[in-house]
Design a protein around this motif. Structure first.
Motif, PDB file in Angstrom:
ATOM      1  N   LEU A 134       0.834  -1.198   0.000  1.00  0.00           N
ATOM      2  CA  LEU A 134       0.000   0.000   0.000  1.00  0.00           C
ATOM      3  C   LEU A 134       0.871   1.251   0.000  1.00  0.00           C
ATOM      4  N   LYS A 135       1.955   1.194   0.786  1.00  0.00           N
ATOM      5  CA  LYS A 135       2.879   2.335   0.809  1.00  0.00           C
ATOM      6  C   LYS A 135       3.401   2.609  -0.594  1.00  0.00           C
ATOM      7  N   VAL A 136       3.798   1.528  -1.279  1.00  0.00           N
ATOM      8  CA  VAL A 136       4.329   1.689  -2.628  1.00  0.00           C
ATOM      9  C   VAL A 136       3.257   2.327  -3.529  1.00  0.00           C
ATOM     10  N   THR A 137       2.020   1.841  -3.378  1.00  0.00           N
ATOM     11  CA  THR A 137       0.937   2.378  -4.206  1.00  0.00           C
ATOM     12  C   THR A 137       0.728   3.857  -3.933  1.00  0.00           C
ATOM     13  N   LEU A 138       0.663   4.190  -2.640  1.00  0.00           N
ATOM     14  CA  LEU A 138       0.395   5.588  -2.284  1.00  0.00           C
ATOM     15  C   LEU A 138       1.535   6.492  -2.738  1.00  0.00           C
ATOM     16  N   LYS A 139       2.756   5.971  -2.605  1.00  0.00           N
ATOM     17  CA  LYS A 139       3.893   6.778  -3.047  1.00  0.00           C
ATOM     18  C   LYS A 139       3.844   6.970  -4.561  1.00  0.00           C
ATOM     19  N   ASP A 140       3.435   5.877  -5.278  1.00  0.00           N
ATOM     20  CA  ASP A 140       3.304   5.990  -6.738  1.00  0.00           C
ATOM     21  C   ASP A 140       2.271   7.049  -7.110  1.00  0.00           C
ATOM     22  N   GLN A 141       1.263   7.213  -6.238  1.00  0.00           N
ATOM     23  CA  GLN A 141       0.235   8.219  -6.518  1.00  0.00           C
ATOM     24  C   GLN A 141       0.696   9.609  -6.089  1.00  0.00           C
TER      25      GLN A 141
ATOM     26  N   LYS B 170       1.697  10.499  -2.998  1.00  0.00           N
ATOM     27  CA  LYS B 170       1.483  10.845  -1.588  1.00  0.00           C
ATOM     28  C   LYS B 170       2.844  10.895  -0.901  1.00  0.00           C
ATOM     29  N   ARG B 171       2.986  11.877   0.028  1.00  0.00           N
ATOM     30  CA  ARG B 171       4.260  12.002   0.727  1.00  0.00           C
ATOM     31  C   ARG B 171       4.511  10.755   1.565  1.00  0.00           C
ATOM     32  N   HIS B 172       5.729  10.199   1.421  1.00  0.00           N
ATOM     33  CA  HIS B 172       5.970   8.936   2.120  1.00  0.00           C
ATOM     34  C   HIS B 172       5.969   9.109   3.629  1.00  0.00           C
ATOM     35  N   ASP B 173       6.321  10.320   4.120  1.00  0.00           N
ATOM     36  CA  ASP B 173       6.318  10.500   5.581  1.00  0.00           C
ATOM     37  C   ASP B 173       4.890  10.471   6.127  1.00  0.00           C
ATOM     38  N   LEU B 174       3.928  10.966   5.321  1.00  0.00           N
ATOM     39  CA  LEU B 174       2.534  10.927   5.778  1.00  0.00           C
ATOM     40  C   LEU B 174       2.045   9.489   5.809  1.00  0.00           C
ATOM     41  N   VAL B 175       2.440   8.730   4.796  1.00  0.00           N
ATOM     42  CA  VAL B 175       2.060   7.324   4.760  1.00  0.00           C
ATOM     43  C   VAL B 175       2.614   6.629   6.006  1.00  0.00           C
ATOM     44  N   ASP B 176       3.882   6.898   6.314  1.00  0.00           N
ATOM     45  CA  ASP B 176       4.484   6.296   7.505  1.00  0.00           C
ATOM     46  C   ASP B 176       3.765   6.728   8.770  1.00  0.00           C
ATOM     47  N   ALA B 177       3.397   8.013   8.836  1.00  0.00           N
ATOM     48  CA  ALA B 177       2.746   8.543  10.045  1.00  0.00           C
ATOM     49  C   ALA B 177       1.423   7.837  10.303  1.00  0.00           C
TER      50      ALA B 177
ATOM     51  N   PHE C 293       0.611   4.737   9.001  1.00  0.00           N
ATOM     52  CA  PHE C 293       0.865   3.318   9.228  1.00  0.00           C
ATOM     53  C   PHE C 293       1.289   3.032  10.652  1.00  0.00           C
ATOM     54  N   ALA C 294       1.952   4.019  11.272  1.00  0.00           N
ATOM     55  CA  ALA C 294       2.437   3.813  12.641  1.00  0.00           C
ATOM     56  C   ALA C 294       1.283   3.522  13.592  1.00  0.00           C
ATOM     57  N   LEU C 295       0.052   3.854  13.197  1.00  0.00           N
ATOM     58  CA  LEU C 295      -1.094   3.603  14.065  1.00  0.00           C
ATOM     59  C   LEU C 295      -1.457   2.135  14.104  1.00  0.00           C
ATOM     60  N   GLY C 296      -0.926   1.344  13.160  1.00  0.00           N
ATOM     61  CA  GLY C 296      -1.175  -0.100  13.186  1.00  0.00           C
ATOM     62  C   GLY C 296      -2.557  -0.473  12.688  1.00  0.00           C
ATOM     63  N   ASP C 297      -3.136   0.386  11.873  1.00  0.00           N
ATOM     64  CA  ASP C 297      -4.459   0.080  11.330  1.00  0.00           C
ATOM     65  C   ASP C 297      -4.325  -1.014  10.278  1.00  0.00           C
ATOM     66  N   ASP C 298      -5.358  -1.835  10.080  1.00  0.00           N
ATOM     67  CA  ASP C 298      -5.298  -2.843   9.030  1.00  0.00           C
ATOM     68  C   ASP C 298      -6.490  -2.713   8.078  1.00  0.00           C
ATOM     69  N   ASP C 299      -7.105  -1.528   8.074  1.00  0.00           N
ATOM     70  CA  ASP C 299      -8.205  -1.283   7.144  1.00  0.00           C
ATOM     71  C   ASP C 299      -7.688  -0.348   6.053  1.00  0.00           C
ATOM     72  N   LEU C 300      -7.568  -0.902   4.861  1.00  0.00           N
ATOM     73  CA  LEU C 300      -6.891  -0.179   3.792  1.00  0.00           C
ATOM     74  C   LEU C 300      -7.592   1.126   3.439  1.00  0.00           C
ATOM     75  N   ALA C 301      -8.934   1.052   3.349  1.00  0.00           N
ATOM     76  CA  ALA C 301      -9.682   2.243   2.949  1.00  0.00           C
ATOM     77  C   ALA C 301      -9.474   3.346   3.987  1.00  0.00           C
ATOM     78  N   ARG C 302      -9.467   2.941   5.274  1.00  0.00           N
ATOM     79  CA  ARG C 302      -9.312   3.915   6.351  1.00  0.00           C
ATOM     80  C   ARG C 302      -7.910   4.529   6.310  1.00  0.00           C
ATOM     81  N   ILE C 303      -6.931   3.697   6.026  1.00  0.00           N
ATOM     82  CA  ILE C 303      -5.562   4.203   5.972  1.00  0.00           C
ATOM     83  C   ILE C 303      -5.448   5.291   4.904  1.00  0.00           C
ATOM     84  N   VAL C 304      -6.018   5.008   3.743  1.00  0.00           N
ATOM     85  CA  VAL C 304      -5.919   5.971   2.650  1.00  0.00           C
ATOM     86  C   VAL C 304      -6.680   7.253   2.988  1.00  0.00           C
ATOM     87  N   ALA C 305      -7.872   7.100   3.610  1.00  0.00           N
ATOM     88  CA  ALA C 305      -8.648   8.278   3.984  1.00  0.00           C
ATOM     89  C   ALA C 305      -7.849   9.148   4.949  1.00  0.00           C
ATOM     90  N   ARG C 306      -7.172   8.495   5.882  1.00  0.00           N
ATOM     91  CA  ARG C 306      -6.357   9.244   6.845  1.00  0.00           C
ATOM     92  C   ARG C 306      -5.221   9.988   6.152  1.00  0.00           C
TER      93      ARG C 306
END
Lengths: 725, 298
Positions: free
Chosen positions: A566-573, A575-582, A584-597
């Motif tokens: 998902l990180k790779v996908t978001l980065k390809d789109q 999205k700033r990789h630091d935001l993706v990391d920020a 992901f650090a929450l440990g969520d496993d719902d993909l749609a929610r992660i992207v919305a965040r």
């Protein structure tokens, strides 16, 4: 500056190997030249059906002279050490100089002629070339992809003399096999070489060959009011099969147009390497084809067109035979055959895999709004076409044929569409399924693959991904996101994981069952329990781990793998990789929610409030980190501060007011709303950090608790500590 | 150049003449049933060992599973392969091959000839090589291979092998759509013209039925096992210090054909297939090993 031209001329090189060969030749030559101290101004390589060519511009005629320092033994070292050194260096003792207690030699190395170095380089390249498959021929020992016939090697218009296993270098090459005058041609530099080849009907550059093919195809199409069905992979391949590529248009027997267009195209492409054509603006194919010949035929290609048409007819007659046989057979006999098809030695048969996919599709169906029965039925039938004759002949039509046959047999339209589309998406540019039943089966198919291979520890490593698990994971991610399905990955994979565990030990289970079924007096419930314990025990024997721990490890690994994809996908789109990391650090496993965040966070940080609050967060966080080093931070919620400290009261109140609406917004997964709530903190946080001395001994505890509360509140949305800035 | 052939048999004679002029030994078919011309001892065994060997021959090839009762215009359970083996392969082997196409009447400036990657392997004799299928106007007319291993042994020197599918080539050269319509002898023969069907249709019909329904599976299996047992026993015998490799190899060929018959009868489960092929390969390897020993001792 002198130019180097090298051509390795051989019998026909497989088309699929040519591109890599050109790259390898370039890499090896650059390495060798660099090692000799040469940096060519330009270096380019070419590959074609019978030749690999390299041209390098701007080489000197000799290496520069060099001074080498050689360090010898210490002064006073034993004579053997001195003798050894002198022997190795080819020096005598009077050439050595004493320097800081060590004998040194300063040797003038005369630069070698470039031609000598090139001769060695070519030999090393030829002997060390990494063809995917190579061979020997005749009585020799040399290996090449097919017999190597000639080596042309000229530097500054002079032949570089050498010989490799009987092949003597020269300045001669050959043109087209059939066209031209068939006489060897001399080339002393690249311009002569290209012009000579052109005159002898050879196009050197693959890009030019491709352009020539496309242009030829389009001219033919234009004259007949047709449109080329472009196929980049096929274009690459045919450009590697002809030195003088010449498209020829042929006619196909129109009675075959009742076959599915995918079948016709695949038959044309895989067996015959033909391009398909259609009427402009129309779906389906027109009854013609384009073959790319290697000659401009004397008769303008009439014989070639007629011959190819005949071959195509017999191929399509075969395809029709497969279709007729297949519709006589049907799904149930195909499915029965899956019992005899191994999916993977450790993961059982295809029939067992189908059972798992059916169960999983049934579980996913309600989550994606699909009819459970239809999803299970589609999953049951989805792999049937693998044993059909047509897919046996054209494996790339798996799924597509299933869909055709399902419609032929009058099955439910949603079921047929799910059978057809369950392999989708097959790559980043392929569309994801959107119909609910199709989505359920597509997800079940990919998740079963992922769970299975993660279960037996066949995870992708580096560039190796033999089971295309990255593609499968990306397919799951895109299907979930583009359809906007919310759900926890852990929740989806828990049950199938248990099934995979059974599948892995299927052999032992069967043995256990066989053993037990002989003992008829054991009640069924006891029997099941026995089997469960047996599986558990076998599993522990096999893996040295208890199966609960195993299941959670596989689940964690897999979710981490999804997160990574998902990180790779978001980065390809973008999205700033630091935001993706920020997030992901929450440990969520719902993909749609992660992207919305990630999206909400991205928006928030573009506002003034966002930027300033982030700065405030960093300041607060730095203070907390510094204090943490002195000892554990005080725990608990802050007390209400004294009324006279406006900044303190302001933040205290803001935190209190924030709590409920922030949690409400998060509960509703309204991340933009949650960010807006956080924005309310900006003023109070700024005022607090500017006006309050945290380390005041009297109030330190409460003030640290307040800052920790800020960090905690913001941490509900993302780990702002990982955001850059 | 002599006139281009007009019949199936003159196509064969043209190839015979061509390769004979190039210096090959022209052999007759091996008299044991084989699935492909490669299996003739003149190829499989002669490809091994240090001695030069250049030969050409026609080999009837039997593929029991391909029988279609004479009803399919392209598929036969008995057909002819023209086989050329040149060891060591001469440097101009491709040119020699193209010359043979011209000899049978293919104009290389009118037809589109292409060498398309195709790596050949025959797991039952532990053989593989690199080469091409040769396409003429999109149709595969020959297989061209540089052997790298035979009987599981590396070859040195390397033999080049050419296999022409004679019926298919003839159909193309003569513009015939149905194999049974091929002119077998000269269409103007004073003794009467015969087609391929006149000569072979009855054979295709009867053999197809025998292949699919006639042979007794139990008998086939028993014969296979007998052959398998006999191979090592034959290899243990010798005459004047010469191991009886050639008779032993004939038994391997028989075992291989019996396997093909069992396969056509549907008597071999998917899971058993690989094991049968492995058993034949092992027998073949034993022969190959002994053959090489003989060649090197001689």
């Amino acid at each position: 500056m002198p130019q180097l031209l090298l051509e390795l001329f051989s019998e026909e090189i497989p088309a699929r190997m040519q591109g890599q060969a050109a790259k390898d030749l370039e890499r090896m030559a650059r390495e060798h030249l660099a090692a000799a101290g040469f940096l060519p101004e330009a270096l380019k390589t070419f590959a074609g059906p019978r030749r690999l060519t390299l041209v390098a511009e701007g080489l000197p005629l000799a290496q520069a002279d060099r001074k080498e320092e050689l360090k010898g033994p210490r002064v006073g070292a034993p004579q053997q050490a001195m003798d050894g050194f002198l022997r190795k260096a080819g020096l005598t003792q009077d050439q050595l100089v004493e320097q800081n207690g060590v004998w040194m030699a300063f040797v003038e190395k005369k630069g070698r002629p470039t031609a000598e170095i090139i001769a060695e380089m070519v030999e090393a390249i030829v002997r060390g070339f990494a063809w995917p498959k190579s061979m020997t021929w005749g009585t020799g020992k040399l290996r090449w992809v097919r017999p190597l016939k000639r080596i042309l090697c000229v530097l500054d218009r002079e032949v570089v003399p050498f010989e490799i296993d009987g092949i003597v270098s020269g300045d001669v090459t050959e043109g087209h096999r059939f066209m031209g005058d068939a006489k060897p041609l001399v080339a002393k530099d690249f311009d002569e070489y290209v012009a000579g080849l052109e005159a002898h009907y050879v196009v050197l550059d693959v890009e030019e060959r491709k352009a020539r093919i496309l242009e030829g195809c389009k001219t033919l199409c234009f004259a007949r009011h047709l449109e080329l069905v472009e196929d980049i992979g096929l274009l690459e391949e045919v450009a590697g099969l002809a030195e003088w590529p010449t498209p020829v248009l042929g006619d196909m027997d129109p009675s075959f147009l009742d076959l599915p267009p995918e079948v016709i195209r695949t038959s044309m492409r895989t067996h015959q390497k033909y391009f398909a054509v259609r009427k402009p603006g129309q779906a389906g194919l027109a009854p013609h084809f384009i073959t790319v010949a290697n000659i401009e035929a004397k008769d303008g290609g009439k014989v070639i067109a007629a011959g190819n048409a005949k071959v195509l007819s017999s191929r399509l007659a075969d395809a029709r035979f497969f279709w007729d046989e297949d519709v006589k057979t049907g799904f149930e006999p195909w499915l029965a055959k899956l019992d005899g098809v191994t999916f993977h030695a450790k993961l059982g048969t295809m029939a067992q895999r189908v059972e798992r996919i059916v169960a999983l599709a049934g579980e996913i169906a309600p989550l994606v709004g699909a009819d459970v029965d239809k999803a299970k039925e589609a999953a049951r039938l989805a792999k049937g076409d693998l044993t059909s004759q047509m897919v046996g002949e054209f494996p790339e039509l798996q799924g597509i044929m299933g869909g055709y046959y399902a419609r032929h047999f009058g099955l439910d339209a949603e079921v047929a569409a799910a059978i057809e589309g369950h392999y989708k998406p097959q790559g980043p540019s392929d569309a994801v399924p959107t119909a609910p039943v199709s989505v359920a089966v597509a997800l079940a198919d990919k998740l079963d693959t992922l769970l299975g291979f993660f279960g037996i520890d066949e995870k992708p490593t580096g560039s190796k991904d033999p089971y295309a698990l990255r593609r499968a994971a990306l397919g799951v991610i895109r299907t979930i996101l583009e359809n906007g399905f919310p759900s926890s990955l852990f929740l989806i994979i828990a049950k199938p994981l248990a099934r995979i565990r059974v599948a892995i030990d299927f052999e032992s289970v069967r043995n256990a069952e066989a053993k037990i079924s002989g003992v008829t007096q054991i009640p069924l419930s006891v029997r099941d329990e026995f089997i469960d314990r047996f599986i558990q025990q076998k599993f522990e024997e096999a893996t040295g781990a208890d199966s609960e721990a195993w299941a959670s490890r596989v689940a964690l690994d897999l979710v981490a793998f999804f997160a990574d994809r998902l990180k790779v996908t978001l980065k390809d789109q973008g999205k700033r990789h630091d935001l993706v990391d920020a997030v992901f650090a929450l440990g969520d496993d719902d993909l749609a929610r992660i992207v919305a965040r990630v999206e909400a966070l991205d928006g928030f940080l573009k506002t003034d409030d966002g930027k300033n609050l982030l700065a405030g967060y960093k300041r607060a966080s730095n203070i907390l980190k510094a204090e943490e080093k002195k000892g554990p931070l005080p725990e608990g919620t802050p007390e209400e501060p004294a009324a006279d400290s406006a900044a303190e009261v302001g933040l205290y109140q803001a935190l209190r007011l924030l709590d409920r609406p922030l949690k409400d917004a998060l509960a509703k997964e309204d991340f933009t709303g949650a960010m807006a709530q956080l924005a309310e903190l900006r003023g109070p946080v700024d005022a607090y950090l500017d006006g309050v001395f945290v380390n005041d001994p009297e109030h330190r505890d409460n003030r640290l608790k307040t800052l920790a509360a800020v960090r905690a509140a913001m941490g509900l949305v993302a780990d702002f500590g990982l955001v850059a800035g | 150049m002599p006139a281009a052939p007009k019949s199936f048999q003159s196509l064969i004679l043209t190839l015979h003449n061509y390769w004979s002029e190039k210096g090959c030994v022209i052999l007759q078919p091996h008299d044991v049933e084989v699935g492909a011309g490669t299996l003739h001892p003149a190829t499989v065994l002669r490809a091994l060992g240090p001695k030069p060997w250049n030969a050409a021959y026609v080999q009837p090839s039997r593929r029991p599973g391909d029988g279609r009762y004479g009803e399919n215009p392209n598929r036969l359970q008995h057909y002819y392969q023209y086989q050329v083996i040149l060891k060591p392969n001469p440097a101009n082997m491709q040119d020699l091959y193209l010359g043979s196409l011209e000899a049978i009447g293919l104009d290389l400036r009118t037809h589109d000839i292409r060498f398309v990657e195709d790596d050949w392997e025959n797991p039952t004799v532990g053989a593989w090589g690199l080469g091409w299928e040769v396409w003429c106007d999109g149709m595969e007319v020959s297989q061209y291979t540089y052997f790298q291993q035979v009987g599981g042994l590396d070859v040195n020197p390397v033999a080049g092998e050419l296999t022409y599918g004679l019926e298919r080539l003839a159909m193309y050269v003569f513009g015939v759509d149905n194999v049974y319509d091929l002119p077998f002898n000269d269409p103007d023969s004073p003794l009467g013209a015969l087609t391929y069907g006149d000569v072979f249709l009855a054979n295709e019909r009867q053999q197809s039925e025998a292949n699919f329904h006639g042979y007794d599976v139990a008998v086939l299996k028993q014969q296979f096992e007998q052959m398998e047992e006999q191979v090592p026993l034959m290899l243990a015998r010798s005459y004047k210090n010469e191991t009886l490799v050639l008779p032993a190899y004939d038994m391997v060929l028989k075992a291989s054909h019996l396997f093909n018959l069992m396969n056509a009868r549907g008597a071999i489960a998917v899971a058993e297939r690989a094991s049968y092929i492995g058993r034949i390969r092992d027998l073949c390897k034993m022969c190959a090993q002994k053959w090489v020993e003989l060649q090197e001792a001689a």
